[in-house]
Enzyme design. Structure first.
Site, PDB file in Angstrom:
ATOM      1  N   GLU A 115       0.847  -1.203   0.000  1.00  0.00           N
ATOM      2  CA  GLU A 115       0.000   0.000   0.000  1.00  0.00           C
ATOM      3  C   GLU A 115       0.878   1.247   0.000  1.00  0.00           C
ATOM      4  O   GLU A 115       2.005   1.194   0.481  1.00  0.00           O
ATOM      5  CB  GLU A 115      -0.835   0.063   1.300  1.00  0.00           C
ATOM      6  CG  GLU A 115      -1.724  -1.121   1.495  1.00  0.00           C
ATOM      7  CD  GLU A 115      -2.428  -1.105   2.857  1.00  0.00           C
ATOM      8  OE1 GLU A 115      -2.291  -0.116   3.618  1.00  0.00           O
ATOM      9  OE2 GLU A 115      -3.097  -2.098   3.152  1.00  0.00           O
ATOM     10  N   LYS A 117       2.320   4.546   1.585  1.00  0.00           N
ATOM     11  CA  LYS A 117       2.425   5.019   2.972  1.00  0.00           C
ATOM     12  C   LYS A 117       2.082   6.508   2.970  1.00  0.00           C
ATOM     13  O   LYS A 117       2.867   7.351   2.548  1.00  0.00           O
ATOM     14  CB  LYS A 117       3.834   4.775   3.504  1.00  0.00           C
ATOM     15  CG  LYS A 117       3.962   5.110   4.975  1.00  0.00           C
ATOM     16  CD  LYS A 117       5.289   4.602   5.508  1.00  0.00           C
ATOM     17  CE  LYS A 117       5.474   4.925   6.972  1.00  0.00           C
ATOM     18  NZ  LYS A 117       5.183   6.266   7.367  1.00  0.00           N
ATOM     19  N   ASP A 119       1.394  10.260   3.909  1.00  0.00           N
ATOM     20  CA  ASP A 119       2.131  11.158   4.811  1.00  0.00           C
ATOM     21  C   ASP A 119       1.141  12.109   5.490  1.00  0.00           C
ATOM     22  O   ASP A 119       1.030  13.273   5.130  1.00  0.00           O
ATOM     23  CB  ASP A 119       3.170  11.938   4.003  1.00  0.00           C
ATOM     24  CG  ASP A 119       4.207  12.576   4.907  1.00  0.00           C
ATOM     25  OD1 ASP A 119       4.228  12.255   6.113  1.00  0.00           O
ATOM     26  OD2 ASP A 119       4.990  13.403   4.410  1.00  0.00           O
ATOM     27  N   TYR A 231      -7.326   2.333   6.174  1.00  0.00           N
ATOM     28  CA  TYR A 231      -6.605   1.133   5.733  1.00  0.00           C
ATOM     29  C   TYR A 231      -6.614  -0.022   6.712  1.00  0.00           C
ATOM     30  O   TYR A 231      -6.080  -1.081   6.409  1.00  0.00           O
ATOM     31  CB  TYR A 231      -5.154   1.478   5.364  1.00  0.00           C
ATOM     32  CG  TYR A 231      -4.438   2.307   6.417  1.00  0.00           C
ATOM     33  CD1 TYR A 231      -4.275   3.667   6.251  1.00  0.00           C
ATOM     34  CD2 TYR A 231      -3.959   1.713   7.578  1.00  0.00           C
ATOM     35  CE1 TYR A 231      -3.647   4.427   7.216  1.00  0.00           C
ATOM     36  CE2 TYR A 231      -3.330   2.465   8.537  1.00  0.00           C
ATOM     37  CZ  TYR A 231      -3.174   3.833   8.356  1.00  0.00           C
ATOM     38  OH  TYR A 231      -2.554   4.577   9.320  1.00  0.00           O
ATOM     39  N   LYS A 319      10.735   2.865   3.308  1.00  0.00           N
ATOM     40  CA  LYS A 319      10.844   4.332   3.238  1.00  0.00           C
ATOM     41  C   LYS A 319      11.592   4.734   1.974  1.00  0.00           C
ATOM     42  O   LYS A 319      12.610   4.137   1.626  1.00  0.00           O
ATOM     43  CB  LYS A 319      11.603   4.857   4.469  1.00  0.00           C
ATOM     44  CG  LYS A 319      10.873   4.607   5.765  1.00  0.00           C
ATOM     45  CD  LYS A 319       9.815   5.640   6.034  1.00  0.00           C
ATOM     46  CE  LYS A 319      10.404   6.814   6.749  1.00  0.00           C
ATOM     47  NZ  LYS A 319       9.400   7.651   7.383  1.00  0.00           N
ATOM     48  N   CYS A 413       9.691  47.916  -6.130  1.00  0.00           N
ATOM     49  CA  CYS A 413       9.115  46.790  -6.879  1.00  0.00           C
ATOM     50  C   CYS A 413      10.084  46.401  -7.996  1.00  0.00           C
ATOM     51  O   CYS A 413      10.487  47.261  -8.783  1.00  0.00           O
ATOM     52  CB  CYS A 413       7.760  47.188  -7.461  1.00  0.00           C
ATOM     53  SG  CYS A 413       7.171  46.008  -8.691  1.00  0.00           S
ATOM     54  N   CYS A 416       8.321  47.408 -11.570  1.00  0.00           N
ATOM     55  CA  CYS A 416       8.098  48.783 -12.046  1.00  0.00           C
ATOM     56  C   CYS A 416       9.015  49.809 -11.372  1.00  0.00           C
ATOM     57  O   CYS A 416       9.021  50.976 -11.754  1.00  0.00           O
ATOM     58  CB  CYS A 416       6.639  49.182 -11.829  1.00  0.00           C
ATOM     59  SG  CYS A 416       6.211  49.333 -10.087  1.00  0.00           S
ATOM     60  N   CYS A 431       3.397  45.720  -4.047  1.00  0.00           N
ATOM     61  CA  CYS A 431       3.592  46.829  -4.965  1.00  0.00           C
ATOM     62  C   CYS A 431       2.187  47.394  -5.179  1.00  0.00           C
ATOM     63  O   CYS A 431       1.277  46.660  -5.548  1.00  0.00           O
ATOM     64  CB  CYS A 431       4.154  46.327  -6.293  1.00  0.00           C
ATOM     65  SG  CYS A 431       4.050  47.620  -7.547  1.00  0.00           S
ATOM     66  N   CYS A 436       1.733  49.289 -12.532  1.00  0.00           N
ATOM     67  CA  CYS A 436       2.790  48.267 -12.583  1.00  0.00           C
ATOM     68  C   CYS A 436       2.325  47.169 -13.535  1.00  0.00           C
ATOM     69  O   CYS A 436       1.241  46.608 -13.356  1.00  0.00           O
ATOM     70  CB  CYS A 436       3.028  47.689 -11.192  1.00  0.00           C
ATOM     71  SG  CYS A 436       4.160  46.283 -11.208  1.00  0.00           S
TER      72      CYS A 436
HETATM   73  S1  IVH Z   1      -0.329   0.347   8.893  1.00  0.00           S
HETATM   74  C1  IVH Z   1      -0.580  -2.155  12.399  1.00  0.00           C
HETATM   75  N1  IVH Z   1      -0.689   1.429   6.551  1.00  0.00           N
HETATM   76  O1  IVH Z   1       2.634   5.342   8.890  1.00  0.00           O
HETATM   77  C2  IVH Z   1      -0.855  -1.024  11.499  1.00  0.00           C
HETATM   78  N2  IVH Z   1       0.242   2.799   8.257  1.00  0.00           N
HETATM   79  O2  IVH Z   1       5.307   5.119  10.104  1.00  0.00           O
HETATM   80  C3  IVH Z   1       0.286  -0.099  11.424  1.00  0.00           C
HETATM   81  N3  IVH Z   1       0.700   5.081   7.563  1.00  0.00           N
HETATM   82  O3  IVH Z   1       1.600   5.437  12.233  1.00  0.00           O
HETATM   83  C4  IVH Z   1       0.093   0.995  10.450  1.00  0.00           C
HETATM   84  N4  IVH Z   1      -0.048   4.886   5.498  1.00  0.00           N
HETATM   85  O4  IVH Z   1       0.194   6.719  10.527  1.00  0.00           O
HETATM   86  C5  IVH Z   1      -0.249   1.641   7.802  1.00  0.00           C
HETATM   87  N5  IVH Z   1      -1.111   2.248   4.427  1.00  0.00           N
HETATM   88  C6  IVH Z   1      -0.685   2.453   5.676  1.00  0.00           C
HETATM   89  C7  IVH Z   1      -0.189   3.690   6.109  1.00  0.00           C
HETATM   90  C8  IVH Z   1       0.282   3.820   7.415  1.00  0.00           C
HETATM   91  C9  IVH Z   1       0.477   5.698   6.401  1.00  0.00           C
HETATM   92  C10 IVH Z   1       1.297   5.756   8.728  1.00  0.00           C
HETATM   93  C11 IVH Z   1       0.614   5.471  10.028  1.00  0.00           C
HETATM   94  C12 IVH Z   1       1.704   4.951  10.943  1.00  0.00           C
HETATM   95  C13 IVH Z   1       2.943   5.432  10.266  1.00  0.00           C
HETATM   96  C14 IVH Z   1       4.140   4.553  10.626  1.00  0.00           C
END
Ligand code: IVH
Length: 676
Positions: A115, A117, A119, A231, A319, A413, A416, A431, A436
């Site tokens: 999946e 991740k 942010d 999720y 990551k 500015c 101008c 400005c 301008c």
């Molecule tokens: S699963 C047991 N799935 O990443 C479940 N986390 O660095 C553990 N996060 O605290 C989390 N997307 O806030 C999971 N698809 C995803 C995610 C996800 C973002 C975040 C989540 C977690 C952090 C860990």
């Protein structure tokens, strides 16, 4: 309709409205127009106004309007809200599998779900009998904060599950985990608006989302473009899916927004390839991700593996490589936007970050440069957020050379060459030179717009043509255009020329208030313009008034008063006034010199307009009220004197009735004026 039928209709409306909201905000596939939706909402509000005791928490009206709490209550999570261990490359993922295979050999035959991740910020959502009852932050994993009212404002969050009739029956209790964030396009739009308002812009979407969720006042949260994807299931009663893949499908069928970009793989090697592919694909996503998550699909096996500290063994984050680099700041450039705001930007020694060559990054405003003490010649730490917006974190102090001096913001500015201005309490520098070139287009666009002089047929494209051909250098030049001038332009023939000239001519009949608003004096909007037109006979009288005189007018404080005096004090603006006058664009107030507002029929009275009036457009009704001394405001309160209601009035009518505000139709309004 009898009460029973109204009640049934009420319940139906909630269901239907929630379903439409889901189609719009989660599926992105609306099946009704905004106005159809609004009409149903008006009907719902009317019923709720009559039967407030029926209001249920899943009514769409309950998303907003909650009172701010004094502080957030603590919430004990039903299960530990876990985090994730990290891997930084394919070998890290292989090592993870090897580690856990020593604990349980079954993982060697397991399949995986990969999946994005997200942010953002973790949220924990509780549903009792299908109704959203509580939402909390992650906190320390055991105890979070109750942000239910803030979360209710997220349009993608289901207030009741299943959202659609086809959805499965929800378990009696379900606790779901999701991530709240801001889409990149919405983030940029938000910053653009802040920039135009002269306010500080946000540095990145994640911090903005975090700040919005932690607002005590849910109305502020509602004004930020937060969105969410879910999720996992934290806990629940009844029959629940036993795989991650099944969980996502189950959540989706109940109406939760889930990540669309997930996939299932039969072994670790294909999962590694999928994670690596995400590095290139992340830039195509509408939101920021900082990695991918690999999860063992079999949730029973994953749970059996247990946890290490706060990290489950059954999942791992992959990551992405660091998005931060250092590079030389070659120079600081300054952009002048169409609103006149000056925005500094870093001109960088080109550097690659995550596969993209970056040679510029915004520096937001001059305070940002001063706060971080950024100097030309410094080495800067630059980060690329979500592959889209490069931003400067700050200088690397240890690498600073001896001879670099602090940055001096410009005083003129850069476009101008005229002096720039700063408004009290704002971070932005402007400005304000109306000629301008950077601002001319915007100023003319405002001058001719529907809300001001309403010059029909003069859209931005034509304004651009006129400016580019040197035919207009300020707004007053519009009134000296001839048919010969216009025939020079591409796409203009006799008829179009005649139409345009006649709508320019017609604008001379617009009331003074509209001309004042059209001039684009900083901080002078529609309401202040109407006040000024009531007090002063023409632009000449207005241009002679002092700060003190302006401050005597209700609704005008020192900032606005100074902005007006400053605007009229400029030689270029005086010239514009002269040109307008000699072209015959010189509306006068309906008030005679020496006459006071007190003598106007509607003075001292405030009005709200709702619905369609038979003989007035909305603009005409507003002008009618303001030229007769009344004030038009947008929302009904106890202080409102009259609600002018036409056909199909909105919820304002209910509110006015509830507050005991006088209600008039158009004939009543005219009578009020004629009888004085
Ligand atoms: S699963 C047991 N799935 O990443 C479940 N986390 O660095 C553990 N996060 O605290 C989390 N997307 O806030 C999971 N698809 C995803 C995610 C996800 C973002 C975040 C989540 C977690 C952090 C860990």
């Amino acid at each position: 309709m009898n009460t029973e039928n109204i009640r049934a209709r009420y319940k139906k409306l909630i269901k239907v409205l929630n379903e439409h909201s889901y189609r719009y905000h989660v599926l992105n596939e609306p099946v009704v127009s905004d106005s159809e939706y609004d009409q149903m909402l008006v009907e719902l509000r009317q019923i709720e106004g009559e039967f407030p005791e029926w209001i249920t928490p899943d009514s769409p009206t309950q998303r907003t309007g909650a009172k701010p709490p004094e502080k957030f209550d603590k919430v004990q999570h039903p299960a530990l809200i876990l985090s994730l261990a990290n891997a930084f490359d394919g070998d890290g993922l292989r090592a993870w599998l090897e580690r856990i295979s020593k604990l349980d050999e079954r993982v060697l035959d397991a399949d995986f779900v990969v999946e994005p991740k997200l942010d953002g910020l973790t949220v924990v959502l509780q549903y009792d009998d299908g109704v959203f009852v509580r939402g909390a932050t992650r906190g320390n994993g055991e105890v979070g904060e109750d942000i239910t009212q803030n979360l209710r404002t997220l349009q993608s969050l289901p207030l009741r599950i299943p959202v659609t009739r086809q959805g499965p029956q929800p378990p009696p209790r379900l606790v779901v985990r999701g991530e709240v964030f801001i889409n990149l396009a919405d983030f940029e739009k938000l910053n653009q608006l802040l920039l135009e308002a002269g306010e500080k812009t946000y540095v990145n979407p994640r911090n903005t989302a975090a700040g919005a969720l932690r607002q005590l006042d849910p109305a502020i949260t509602a004004s930020r473009p937060l969105t969410m994807l879910c999720y996992s299931i934290v806990s629940g009663e009844g029959e629940l899916p036993d795989t991650q893949w099944g969980t996502i499908a189950f959540l989706r069928d109940l109406g939760f927004p889930v990540p669309g970009e997930i996939a299932r793989y039969a072994d670790i090697e294909s999962s590694v390839s999928a994670c690596e592919a995400w590095i290139g694909k992340r830039k195509d996503l509408p939101f920021e991700i900082d990695g991918a998550v690999v999860k063992i699909n079999d949730l029973i096996l994953a749970t059996d593996l247990g946890v290490v500290g706060k990290d489950p063994r059954g999942a791992i984050a992959f990551k992405f490589p660091a998005q931060e680099v250092t590079t030389q700041l070659l120079d600081i450039g300054v952009n002048v936007g169409r609103t006149g705001v000056l925005t500094p930007y870093a001109i960088l020694e080109p550097v690659e970050i995550g596969g993209v060559l970056v040679s510029q990054a915004t520096l937001h405003n001059f305070d940002f440069i001063a706060d971080k003490d950024i100097r030309i010649g410094d080495r800067l730490l630059v980060k690329r957020a979500g592959d889209v917006i490069p931003y400067v974190i700050g200088p690397v102090m240890a690498a600073r050379k001896k001879d670099v001096s602090p940055y001096q913001p410009p005083k003129l500015c850069p476009v101008c060459g005229e002096p720039i201005q700063h408004k009290e309490g704002e971070v932005a520098w402007y400005c304000i030179n109306p000629t301008c070139p950077a601002q001319l287009l915007r100023i003319i666009e405002h001058f001719v717009s529907r809300a001001t002089l309403d010059i029909v047929g003069l859209g931005i494209k034509i304004v651009e043509q006129l400016v580019n051909h040197g035919l207009i250098k300020d707004v007053a030049d519009l009134y000296t255009l001839t048919s010969d001038n216009l025939l020079e332009l591409e796409g203009f023939a006799d008829k179009k020329v005649a139409n345009l000239l006649s709508s320019i001519e017609a604008s001379k009949d617009q009331p003074l208030a509209r001309l004042i608003f059209a001039l684009g004096i900083p901080n002078v909007g529609e309401v202040v313009s109407a006040e000024l037109a009531r007090k002063f006979q023409d632009l000449h009288a207005l241009s002679k008034a002092s700060v003190n005189e302006f401050e005597m007018i209700e609704g005008i404080g020192p900032n606005i008063a100074e902005a007006i005096v400053g605007w009229f004090g400029r030689l270029e603006n005086q010239k514009i006034l002269e040109k307008l006058k000699s072209a015959g664009m010189w509306p006068r107030s309906t008030i005679q010199a020496g006459e006071t507002i007190g003598e106007q029929p509607l003075s001292g009275m405030s009005f709200v307009i709702t619905g369609t009036l038979p003989g007035f457009s909305r603009k005409e009704a507003k002008d009618f009220i303001s030229t007769n001394g009344g004030k038009v405001v947008s929302s009904v309160s106890k202080k409102t004197n009259f609600l002018v209601a036409g056909e199909k009035p909105g919820s304002k009518l209910d509110k006015a009735q509830g507050l005991g505000v006088n209600i008039l139709d158009e004939a009543g309004l005219r009578e009020l004026v004629s009888k004085g």
